[in-house]
Write an enzyme that holds these catalytic residues in place. Structure first.
Site, PDB file in Angstrom:
ATOM      1  N   ARG A  50       0.845  -1.187   0.000  1.00  0.00           N
ATOM      2  CA  ARG A  50       0.000   0.000   0.000  1.00  0.00           C
ATOM      3  C   ARG A  50       0.886   1.245   0.000  1.00  0.00           C
ATOM      4  O   ARG A  50       1.093   1.888   1.024  1.00  0.00           O
ATOM      5  CB  ARG A  50      -0.924  -0.028   1.221  1.00  0.00           C
ATOM      6  N   ASP A  52       2.421   4.935  -0.377  1.00  0.00           N
ATOM      7  CA  ASP A  52       1.874   6.215   0.073  1.00  0.00           C
ATOM      8  C   ASP A  52       1.643   7.165  -1.088  1.00  0.00           C
ATOM      9  O   ASP A  52       2.109   6.935  -2.212  1.00  0.00           O
ATOM     10  CB  ASP A  52       2.835   6.877   1.061  1.00  0.00           C
ATOM     11  N   ARG A 197      11.786   5.451   3.539  1.00  0.00           N
ATOM     12  CA  ARG A 197      11.950   6.905   3.480  1.00  0.00           C
ATOM     13  C   ARG A 197      12.711   7.441   4.701  1.00  0.00           C
ATOM     14  O   ARG A 197      13.486   8.392   4.588  1.00  0.00           O
ATOM     15  CB  ARG A 197      10.586   7.581   3.335  1.00  0.00           C
TER      16      ARG A 197
END
Length: 246
Positions: A50, A52, A197
């Site tokens: 999923r 972002d 990230r």
């Protein structure tokens, strides 16, 4: 009823992520709409990752069930005729009825791309993070070495994670530089919310000289999100591939 697996590539710039949201267009929603059009059924896909808002993919995986008479390997060609240009199904194939993209052992590969030069490039702004400070790639590699292997990555995930365990295995982190592009390529058995990230943001801090490679080992041991660095922006992140090992 057949279960069809899709390999999906997309530019995530204009989407509110993969998962359906109440107030925005998502990759999942446009896939559902396009597949429903070509099959005449109400289709709901299940995705492996999923991603972002703003994150891209070369090889996300999704499945759906259908009674369509379209041969499984031809579904990709059919659905691409009605998908927007920034979403492409690059492969479709039939899998066993109980096959699930999130419950099978896999190796996931992500890439994070940094544009490392003084001035930004408007033609590459949707796929890179512009960092104007010179980065020491060798120090970034030294720092990345602390993160390989099986660890508790609590310091490198969002505090909003819903994961039952924050232990993950990172198989490798490669950092390559080609002209003004630095690419962080990371492989693992799974990743926590914002993990890649946060790792990218931390490695950039090391590359700038704000933190040392040894600091990254200390961050890992602390198991505290506040000890690691800021989360890098989404546009530099690409889900490169998901390889199933079962």
């Amino acid at each position: 009823m057949k279960r069809i697996r899709l390999t999906v590539a997309y530019d995530g710039s204009d989407y509110c992520g993969w998962q359906i949201q109440p107030n925005g267009i998502t990759v999942e929603s446009v896939l559902n709409d396009a597949l429903s059009r070509i099959t005449g059924e109400e289709i709901r896909v299940t995705g492996a990752s999923r991603t972002d808002a703003g994150v891209h993919a070369r090889g996300n995986i999704a499945v759906f069930d259908s009674n369509t008479t379209i041969p499984p390997e031809r579904i990709s060609y059919a659905v691409n005729t009605v998908l927007p240009d920034d979403v492409v199904v690059i492969k479709s194939e039939q899998v066993p009825a109980d096959w699930h993209p999130r419950y099978c052992d896999s190796v996931k590969t992500y890439e994070y791309c940094i544009l490392n030069r003084e001035m930004p490039d408007p033609l590459r702004r949707r796929g890179t993070w512009h960092v104007s400070f010179a980065l020491d790639v060798e120090k970034m590699r030294d720092a990345a070495a602390y993160l390989t292997g099986e660890h508790d990555f609590r310091s490198f995930c969002s505090i909003h994670t819903g994961a039952k365990s924050t232990v993950r295995t990172v198989y490798s982190i490669e950092i390559e530089q080609s002209a003004d592009i630095i690419t962080i390529r990371i492989q693992g058995n799974g990743f926590l919310y914002n993990m890649v990230r946060i790792i990218a943001g931390t490695l950039v801090s090391v590359g700038r000289g704000l933190r040392t490679p040894q600091d990254v080992g200390d961050m890992l041991e602390a198991r505290d999100r506040e000890k690691a660095e800021a989360t890098a922006p989404p546009q530099g992140l690409i889900l490169d591939s998901i390889r199933y090992t079962g």
